[in-house]
Motif scaffolding. Structure first.
Motif, PDB file in Angstrom:
ATOM      1  N   GLY A 161      -0.823   3.416  -3.970  1.00  0.00           N
ATOM      2  CA  GLY A 161       1.145   2.895  -3.621  1.00  0.00           C
ATOM      3  C   GLY A 161       0.209   2.565  -2.073  1.00  0.00           C
ATOM      4  O   GLY A 161       0.427   1.126  -2.285  1.00  0.00           O
ATOM      5  N   ALA A 162      -0.323   2.707  -1.532  1.00  0.00           N
ATOM      6  CA  ALA A 162      -0.625   2.017  -0.057  1.00  0.00           C
ATOM      7  C   ALA A 162      -1.932   1.001  -0.622  1.00  0.00           C
ATOM      8  O   ALA A 162      -1.698   0.436   0.146  1.00  0.00           O
ATOM      9  CB  ALA A 162      -1.197   2.805   0.978  1.00  0.00           C
ATOM     10  N   GLY A 163      -2.963   1.159  -1.161  1.00  0.00           N
ATOM     11  CA  GLY A 163      -3.578   0.657  -1.872  1.00  0.00           C
ATOM     12  C   GLY A 163      -2.710  -0.884  -2.081  1.00  0.00           C
ATOM     13  O   GLY A 163      -3.446  -2.101  -1.559  1.00  0.00           O
ATOM     14  N   ILE A 164      -2.451  -0.925  -3.751  1.00  0.00           N
ATOM     15  CA  ILE A 164      -1.480  -1.412  -3.926  1.00  0.00           C
ATOM     16  C   ILE A 164      -0.307  -2.378  -2.917  1.00  0.00           C
ATOM     17  O   ILE A 164      -0.916  -3.958  -2.933  1.00  0.00           O
ATOM     18  CB  ILE A 164      -0.453  -0.843  -4.923  1.00  0.00           C
ATOM     19  CG1 ILE A 164      -1.099  -0.749  -5.843  1.00  0.00           C
ATOM     20  CG2 ILE A 164       0.617  -1.758  -5.735  1.00  0.00           C
ATOM     21  CD1 ILE A 164      -0.639   0.590  -7.369  1.00  0.00           C
ATOM     22  N   GLY A 165       0.054  -1.388  -2.175  1.00  0.00           N
ATOM     23  CA  GLY A 165       1.031  -2.228  -0.693  1.00  0.00           C
ATOM     24  C   GLY A 165      -0.192  -3.546  -0.078  1.00  0.00           C
ATOM     25  O   GLY A 165       0.467  -4.602   0.125  1.00  0.00           O
ATOM     26  N   LEU A 166      -1.603  -2.941  -0.161  1.00  0.00           N
ATOM     27  CA  LEU A 166      -2.404  -3.832   0.893  1.00  0.00           C
ATOM     28  C   LEU A 166      -2.169  -5.156  -0.079  1.00  0.00           C
ATOM     29  O   LEU A 166      -2.754  -5.838   0.459  1.00  0.00           O
ATOM     30  CB  LEU A 166      -3.041  -3.222   1.167  1.00  0.00           C
ATOM     31  CG  LEU A 166      -3.270  -2.104   2.584  1.00  0.00           C
ATOM     32  CD1 LEU A 166      -4.660  -1.679   2.753  1.00  0.00           C
ATOM     33  CD2 LEU A 166      -3.213  -3.393   3.409  1.00  0.00           C
ATOM     34  N   VAL A 167      -2.714  -5.099  -0.766  1.00  0.00           N
ATOM     35  CA  VAL A 167      -2.934  -6.024  -1.757  1.00  0.00           C
ATOM     36  C   VAL A 167      -2.482  -7.113  -2.226  1.00  0.00           C
ATOM     37  O   VAL A 167      -2.519  -8.182  -2.044  1.00  0.00           O
ATOM     38  CB  VAL A 167      -3.976  -5.627  -3.000  1.00  0.00           C
ATOM     39  CG1 VAL A 167      -3.519  -6.728  -3.875  1.00  0.00           C
ATOM     40  CG2 VAL A 167      -4.673  -4.826  -2.825  1.00  0.00           C
ATOM     41  N   ILE A 168      -1.015  -6.339  -2.547  1.00  0.00           N
ATOM     42  CA  ILE A 168       0.215  -7.371  -2.164  1.00  0.00           C
ATOM     43  C   ILE A 168       0.457  -7.718  -1.104  1.00  0.00           C
ATOM     44  O   ILE A 168       0.758  -9.097  -0.885  1.00  0.00           O
ATOM     45  CB  ILE A 168       1.339  -6.260  -3.020  1.00  0.00           C
ATOM     46  CG1 ILE A 168       1.164  -6.110  -4.082  1.00  0.00           C
ATOM     47  CG2 ILE A 168       2.604  -7.590  -2.886  1.00  0.00           C
ATOM     48  CD1 ILE A 168       2.070  -5.365  -4.935  1.00  0.00           C
ATOM     49  N   GLY A 169       0.943  -7.508   0.550  1.00  0.00           N
ATOM     50  CA  GLY A 169       1.711  -7.310   1.187  1.00  0.00           C
ATOM     51  C   GLY A 169       0.000  -8.681   1.840  1.00  0.00           C
ATOM     52  O   GLY A 169       0.267  -9.203   2.771  1.00  0.00           O
ATOM     53  N   ILE A 170      -1.131  -8.575   2.184  1.00  0.00           N
ATOM     54  CA  ILE A 170      -2.016  -9.499   2.927  1.00  0.00           C
ATOM     55  C   ILE A 170      -1.797 -10.607   2.489  1.00  0.00           C
ATOM     56  O   ILE A 170      -1.555 -10.770   3.731  1.00  0.00           O
ATOM     57  CB  ILE A 170      -3.368  -8.604   2.922  1.00  0.00           C
ATOM     58  CG1 ILE A 170      -3.453  -7.050   3.679  1.00  0.00           C
ATOM     59  CG2 ILE A 170      -4.367  -9.491   3.582  1.00  0.00           C
ATOM     60  CD1 ILE A 170      -4.645  -6.600   4.022  1.00  0.00           C
ATOM     61  N   PRO A 171      -2.153 -10.853   1.304  1.00  0.00           N
ATOM     62  CA  PRO A 171      -1.848 -12.181   0.842  1.00  0.00           C
ATOM     63  C   PRO A 171      -0.543 -13.141   1.111  1.00  0.00           C
ATOM     64  O   PRO A 171      -0.295 -13.649   1.499  1.00  0.00           O
ATOM     65  CB  PRO A 171      -1.895 -12.732  -0.334  1.00  0.00           C
ATOM     66  CG  PRO A 171      -3.019 -10.743  -0.788  1.00  0.00           C
ATOM     67  CD  PRO A 171      -2.268 -10.385   0.202  1.00  0.00           C
ATOM     68  N   ILE A 172       0.427 -12.357   1.057  1.00  0.00           N
ATOM     69  CA  ILE A 172       1.804 -12.554   1.482  1.00  0.00           C
ATOM     70  C   ILE A 172       2.150 -13.053   3.077  1.00  0.00           C
ATOM     71  O   ILE A 172       2.745 -13.904   3.440  1.00  0.00           O
ATOM     72  CB  ILE A 172       2.914 -11.582   1.255  1.00  0.00           C
ATOM     73  CG1 ILE A 172       3.085 -12.097  -0.639  1.00  0.00           C
ATOM     74  CG2 ILE A 172       4.296 -11.859   1.777  1.00  0.00           C
ATOM     75  CD1 ILE A 172       4.516 -10.705  -0.995  1.00  0.00           C
ATOM     76  N   GLY A 173       1.429 -12.246   3.497  1.00  0.00           N
ATOM     77  CA  GLY A 173       0.967 -12.401   5.538  1.00  0.00           C
ATOM     78  C   GLY A 173       0.252 -13.542   5.698  1.00  0.00           C
ATOM     79  O   GLY A 173       0.985 -14.057   6.034  1.00  0.00           O
ATOM     80  N   LEU A 174      -0.663 -13.461   5.047  1.00  0.00           N
ATOM     81  CA  LEU A 174      -1.777 -14.553   5.463  1.00  0.00           C
ATOM     82  C   LEU A 174      -0.548 -16.196   4.528  1.00  0.00           C
ATOM     83  O   LEU A 174      -0.503 -17.593   5.718  1.00  0.00           O
ATOM     84  CB  LEU A 174      -3.025 -14.612   5.020  1.00  0.00           C
ATOM     85  CG  LEU A 174      -3.836 -13.146   5.106  1.00  0.00           C
ATOM     86  CD1 LEU A 174      -4.706 -13.680   4.406  1.00  0.00           C
ATOM     87  CD2 LEU A 174      -4.360 -14.176   6.270  1.00  0.00           C
TER      88      LEU A 174
END
Length: 198
Positions: A161-174
């Motif tokens: 779940g944390a890995g999926i969150g990172l994959v989604i969250g980082i592009p959104i943050g950028l």
């Protein structure tokens, strides 16, 4: 004599028309200036909404992470650091991205442009620092979950779940970061165009 009187009358009439035209042009310039300033202010309005959203993320994270702590036996140190990091990040965002309405409506636009340039620089540094802290934060989380596998059957699903969150969250943050920088660039360019004309 009659011709002189008529010429004076025509000249006086022309002066009055020129004065009226000048007054209309001045009023038009004031209206245009107000519209441009209002447009700049509204371009920045989405950033204000994002900042308000950021404030609500803190209590959501505080409650949302509790199951992770309880089910996977993650340390309270990690939980406390996460809330501290989130709060510091939201406070930094407010400090960097808040700009008073007067900056567009009343202030000197050259000063406002300088504030926007400074905002861009601070935002860049804030993003770099946040990503460095995020890297250590996620490594800490994964290590905690890895070593708690024997104690909790939820450790691996939480890692996924944390890995999926990172994959989604980082592009959104950028995406948000680059959109903010682009908004500043557009307004700075607009101010440069106006000040060039002046």
């Amino acid at each position: 004599m009659n011709n002189n009187f008529q010429n004076d009358m025509e000249l006086d009439d022309m002066r009055q028309q020129m004065a009226m035209l000048k007054k209309k042009l001045d009023q038009q310039e004031i209206v245009n200036d107000r519209l441009i300033r209002q447009s700049m202010k509204s371009k920045m309005s989405w950033i204000k909404k994002y900042l308000i959203f950021g404030v609500f993320v803190i209590p959501l994270a505080a409650f949302g992470l509790l199951p992770l702590i309880m089910e996977s036996h993650i340390s309270w140190w990690w939980y406390g650091f996460t809330l501290l990091f989130l709060t510091a990040d939201v406070c930094a965002d407010w400090y960097i991205n808040s700009i008073p309405s007067d900056a567009f409506l009343k202030d000197n636009l050259v000063d406002t442009a300088q504030k926007l340039v400074r905002m861009k620089q601070l935002r860049r540094w804030s993003t770099i620092i946040s990503f460095i802290i995020l890297f250590f934060w996620i490594v800490w989380l994964f290590m905690e979950l890895w070593f708690k596998q024997d104690e909790s059957f939820m450790a691996i699903p939480h890692m996924i779940g944390a890995g999926i969150g990172l994959v989604i969250g980082i592009p959104i943050g950028l995406y948000i970061y680059f959109k903010m920088q682009r908004t500043n660039d557009e307004i700075i360019h607009q101010i440069e165009e106006i000040t060039k004309e002046d």
